[in-house]
Design a protein around this motif. Structure first.
Motif, PDB file in Angstrom:
ATOM      1  N   ALA A  37       0.835  -1.197   0.000  1.00 58.56           N
ATOM      2  CA  ALA A  37       0.000   0.000   0.000  1.00 58.56           C
ATOM      3  C   ALA A  37       0.872   1.250   0.000  1.00 58.56           C
ATOM      4  N   THR A  53      -1.170 -10.538  10.472  1.00 60.37           N
ATOM      5  CA  THR A  53      -1.602  -9.155  10.304  1.00 60.37           C
ATOM      6  C   THR A  53      -1.417  -8.350  11.589  1.00 60.37           C
ATOM      7  N   GLU A 107      -2.502  -4.532  12.990  1.00 55.24           N
ATOM      8  CA  GLU A 107      -3.318  -3.350  12.726  1.00 55.24           C
ATOM      9  C   GLU A 107      -2.971  -2.255  13.720  1.00 55.24           C
ATOM     10  N   THR A 166       0.090  -3.034   3.927  1.00 56.81           N
ATOM     11  CA  THR A 166      -0.601  -3.702   2.821  1.00 56.81           C
ATOM     12  C   THR A 166      -2.009  -3.164   2.578  1.00 56.81           C
ATOM     13  N   ASP A 167      -2.555  -2.451   3.555  1.00 54.55           N
ATOM     14  CA  ASP A 167      -3.916  -1.939   3.392  1.00 54.55           C
ATOM     15  C   ASP A 167      -4.137  -0.790   4.369  1.00 54.55           C
ATOM     16  N   ARG A 184      -7.526   1.277   6.277  1.00 54.32           N
ATOM     17  CA  ARG A 184      -8.957   1.460   6.503  1.00 54.32           C
ATOM     18  C   ARG A 184      -9.190   2.844   7.077  1.00 54.32           C
TER      19      ARG A 184
END
Length: 224
Positions: A56, A141, A143, A207-208, A210
């Protein structure tokens, strides 16, 4: 990171409640041995991003407020760590071993560069926030909730354990063109005289992302 800051970072990891281990081993009669990474989770050919994971774009800098690692049951608040007058790095509060620290003089998680998170492996009360860090696997993962309302989602590239005398400064703290993350705690062998003999380091990249949903009249129930 300066030499003083690096040395202070290692000191932070080395002080992870040696008395806590002694109390568990000698008081309760139950041995406290944190999980250690296997060779299968190490880099196969030197540091780098996992080729099967997306990458990302880095975010604008914003302070982290909470970190979650579902695979090992971590859901912890975060606190910034600065440098004291002597150049040593502050440590997470001793009386709150389940708080994760981040080096505020460096890169915030999610921004371009290498962000550093550090947590205790144990305390006088037993296991602490990063006790199971060594059991993570590639692809796990991480976060990180940030003050700007976004959540930076990282994927683990590798996890390794190093002896204190062979700690690879450049590999761990080196610059990154991506939004990279390092999670560090004590590990390796343990001696009652000198404490933990090394450090566990997890490597991850963004990678991402939100974003918190925007509040509008149609979604704000207080306006109903």
């Amino acid at each position: 990171m300066s030499q003083k800051a690096r040395t202070a970072q290692l000191w932070l990891l080395a002080i992870a409640a040696l008395v806590g281990v002694w109390l568990v081993e000698n008081g309760a009669g139950t041995e406290l041995v944190p999980p250690q990474p296997t060779t299968a989770e190490a880099f196969a050919a030197g540091p780098g991003l996992r080729p099967d994971a997306p990458v990302a774009d880095p975010l604008r800098p914003s302070a982290p407020v909470r970190v979650r690692i579902a695979a090992i049951g971590v859901d912890a608040p975060m606190t910034p760590l600065g440098l004291g007058p002597d150049g040593s790095l502050d440590v997470p509060p001793v009386d709150t071993p389940d708080v994760v620290g981040w080096y505020k003089g460096g890169t915030p998680p999610g921004a371009r560069g290498t962000a550093i998170l550090a947590g205790h492996v144990d305390s006088a009360r037993g296991r602490s926030v990063f006790y199971r860090l060594g059991s993570l696997r590639k692809g796990s993962t991480v976060e990180v909730d940030r003050a700007d309302g976004s959540t930076a989602v990282f994927s683990l590239d590798a996890i390794e354990v190093y002896e204190n005398e062979r700690f690879p400064d450049d590999r761990v703290y080196g610059a990154s063109e991506h939004a990279s993350l390092r999670l560090i705690t004590c590990g390796g062998g343990y001696s009652k005289e000198t404490g933990y003999q090394g450090n566990v380091v997890a490597y991850a990249h963004l990678t991402d992302v939100r974003h918190a949903p925007s509040l509008t009249p149609s979604t704000d129930r207080r306006r109903a």
